[in-house]
Design a protein around this motif. Structure first.
Motif, mmCIF file in Angstrom:
data_model
loop_
_atom_site.group_PDB
_atom_site.id
_atom_site.type_symbol
_atom_site.label_atom_id
_atom_site.label_comp_id
_atom_site.label_asym_id
_atom_site.label_seq_id
_atom_site.Cartn_x
_atom_site.Cartn_y
_atom_site.Cartn_z
ATOM 1 N N LEU A 100 0.635 -1.162 0.079
ATOM 2 C CA LEU A 100 -0.071 -0.188 0.058
ATOM 3 C C LEU A 100 0.807 1.246 0.093
ATOM 4 O O LEU A 100 0.556 2.180 -0.850
ATOM 5 C CB LEU A 100 -0.941 0.052 1.376
ATOM 6 C CG LEU A 100 -1.703 1.227 1.551
ATOM 7 C CD1 LEU A 100 -2.596 1.324 0.208
ATOM 8 C CD2 LEU A 100 -2.637 1.046 2.566
ATOM 9 N N SER A 101 1.891 1.336 0.770
ATOM 10 C CA SER A 101 2.809 2.486 1.017
ATOM 11 C C SER A 101 3.411 2.865 -0.503
ATOM 12 O O SER A 101 3.712 3.759 -0.816
ATOM 13 C CB SER A 101 3.713 2.279 2.106
ATOM 14 O OG SER A 101 4.657 1.322 2.115
ATOM 15 N N LEU A 135 0.961 4.428 -2.789
ATOM 16 C CA LEU A 135 0.455 5.539 -2.214
ATOM 17 C C LEU A 135 1.526 6.591 -2.631
ATOM 18 O O LEU A 135 1.377 7.995 -3.017
ATOM 19 C CB LEU A 135 0.037 5.771 -0.847
ATOM 20 C CG LEU A 135 -1.251 5.202 -0.343
ATOM 21 C CD1 LEU A 135 -1.437 4.995 1.055
ATOM 22 C CD2 LEU A 135 -2.484 5.827 -1.074
ATOM 23 N N GLU A 136 2.758 6.186 -2.558
ATOM 24 C CA GLU A 136 3.899 7.001 -2.740
ATOM 25 C C GLU A 136 4.052 7.302 -4.359
ATOM 26 O O GLU A 136 4.568 8.404 -4.623
ATOM 27 C CB GLU A 136 5.372 6.361 -2.579
ATOM 28 C CG GLU A 136 6.468 7.109 -2.713
ATOM 29 C CD GLU A 136 6.559 8.497 -2.028
ATOM 30 O OE1 GLU A 136 7.623 9.178 -2.138
ATOM 31 O OE2 GLU A 136 5.800 8.890 -1.132
ATOM 32 N N ARG A 159 1.374 9.925 -4.980
ATOM 33 C CA ARG A 159 1.991 11.236 -4.412
ATOM 34 C C ARG A 159 3.074 11.639 -5.407
ATOM 35 O O ARG A 159 3.013 13.014 -5.727
ATOM 36 C CB ARG A 159 2.611 10.910 -3.197
ATOM 37 C CG ARG A 159 2.964 12.592 -2.489
ATOM 38 C CD ARG A 159 3.859 12.272 -1.223
ATOM 39 N NE ARG A 159 5.129 11.663 -1.502
ATOM 40 C CZ ARG A 159 6.165 12.479 -2.060
ATOM 41 N NH1 ARG A 159 5.964 13.663 -2.186
ATOM 42 N NH2 ARG A 159 7.433 11.954 -2.276
ATOM 43 N N ASP A 211 -2.291 12.078 -5.494
ATOM 44 C CA ASP A 211 -2.741 11.892 -4.156
ATOM 45 C C ASP A 211 -3.625 12.471 -3.737
ATOM 46 O O ASP A 211 -3.651 13.124 -2.711
ATOM 47 C CB ASP A 211 -1.398 11.875 -3.290
ATOM 48 C CG ASP A 211 -0.863 13.117 -3.243
ATOM 49 O OD1 ASP A 211 -0.964 14.024 -4.073
ATOM 50 O OD2 ASP A 211 -0.008 13.581 -2.362
ATOM 51 N N GLU A 230 -6.850 12.155 -2.002
ATOM 52 C CA GLU A 230 -7.866 11.302 -1.409
ATOM 53 C C GLU A 230 -9.210 11.738 -1.258
ATOM 54 O O GLU A 230 -9.651 12.983 -1.386
ATOM 55 C CB GLU A 230 -7.520 10.972 0.252
ATOM 56 C CG GLU A 230 -8.222 10.137 0.738
ATOM 57 C CD GLU A 230 -7.625 9.661 2.131
ATOM 58 O OE1 GLU A 230 -8.113 8.741 2.852
ATOM 59 O OE2 GLU A 230 -6.688 10.532 2.634
ATOM 60 N N LEU A 240 -7.505 -0.385 -1.823
ATOM 61 C CA LEU A 240 -7.258 0.951 -2.416
ATOM 62 C C LEU A 240 -7.957 0.985 -3.857
ATOM 63 O O LEU A 240 -7.771 0.098 -4.513
ATOM 64 C CB LEU A 240 -5.999 1.316 -2.479
ATOM 65 C CG LEU A 240 -5.457 2.401 -3.223
ATOM 66 C CD1 LEU A 240 -5.601 3.750 -2.268
ATOM 67 C CD2 LEU A 240 -4.073 2.625 -3.582
ATOM 68 N N TYR A 247 -8.196 8.647 -5.012
ATOM 69 C CA TYR A 247 -8.307 7.129 -4.296
ATOM 70 C C TYR A 247 -9.223 7.334 -3.030
ATOM 71 O O TYR A 247 -9.365 8.329 -2.445
ATOM 72 C CB TYR A 247 -7.082 6.613 -4.285
ATOM 73 C CG TYR A 247 -6.418 7.516 -3.064
ATOM 74 C CD1 TYR A 247 -6.506 6.848 -1.523
ATOM 75 C CD2 TYR A 247 -5.447 8.552 -3.206
ATOM 76 C CE1 TYR A 247 -5.679 7.573 -0.582
ATOM 77 C CE2 TYR A 247 -4.836 9.144 -2.261
ATOM 78 C CZ TYR A 247 -4.904 8.790 -0.993
ATOM 79 O OH TYR A 247 -4.030 9.224 0.117
ATOM 80 N N LEU A 307 -9.456 4.979 0.229
ATOM 81 C CA LEU A 307 -8.821 3.977 1.210
ATOM 82 C C LEU A 307 -9.870 3.544 2.001
ATOM 83 O O LEU A 307 -10.261 4.319 2.866
ATOM 84 C CB LEU A 307 -7.533 4.413 1.855
ATOM 85 C CG LEU A 307 -6.560 3.406 2.453
ATOM 86 C CD1 LEU A 307 -6.131 2.241 1.734
ATOM 87 C CD2 LEU A 307 -5.391 4.117 3.079
#
Length: 115
Positions: A10-11, A14-15, A18, A23, A25, A68, A80, A82
């Protein structure tokens, strides 16, 4: 020989979002609407399309699962949602699942978008 980094956590995803400036949300408000945090828009289900879904299971705890959802709005902006589910569900609003079920899905190959 170097291998490209797999986006399997997930990280990592998300990175990558970004770094691409994607990114944005989208969260459910107290009034049962979805709001884009970064773009300050209010969405109805028909304003969004789910373009990709990623599921993650916690390594140490099977109750620590998340999904996600990558979405595109009618203006072509990517965002996105989450959702942690199972024991640690992050959505307390009863309308969240109903809202998600109403969003149309168009599964796309996002390799180009995220590469």
């Amino acid at each position: 020989m170097e291998h490209p980094i797999e986006m399997n956590t997930l990280s990592q995803i998300l990175e990558k979002l970004r770094l691409k400036g994607l990114d944005n949300e989208i969260k459910m408000t107290d009034h049962g609407k979805m709001q884009g945090v970064g773009v300050n828009k209010i969405y109805n289900p028909e304003d969004l399309t789910i373009i990709k879904t990623y599921r993650f299971e916690g390594d140490s705890d099977p109750g620590d699962n998340s999904v996600l959802y990558l979405l595109e709005d009618k203006d072509g902006q990517i965002g996105y949602i989450l959702d942690a589910y199972g024991m640690y569900s992050s959505q307390e609003n009863a309308g969240f699942d109903d809202f998600l079920k109403k969003i149309p899905t168009a599964d796309r190959d996002l390799q180009e978008l995220l590469s």
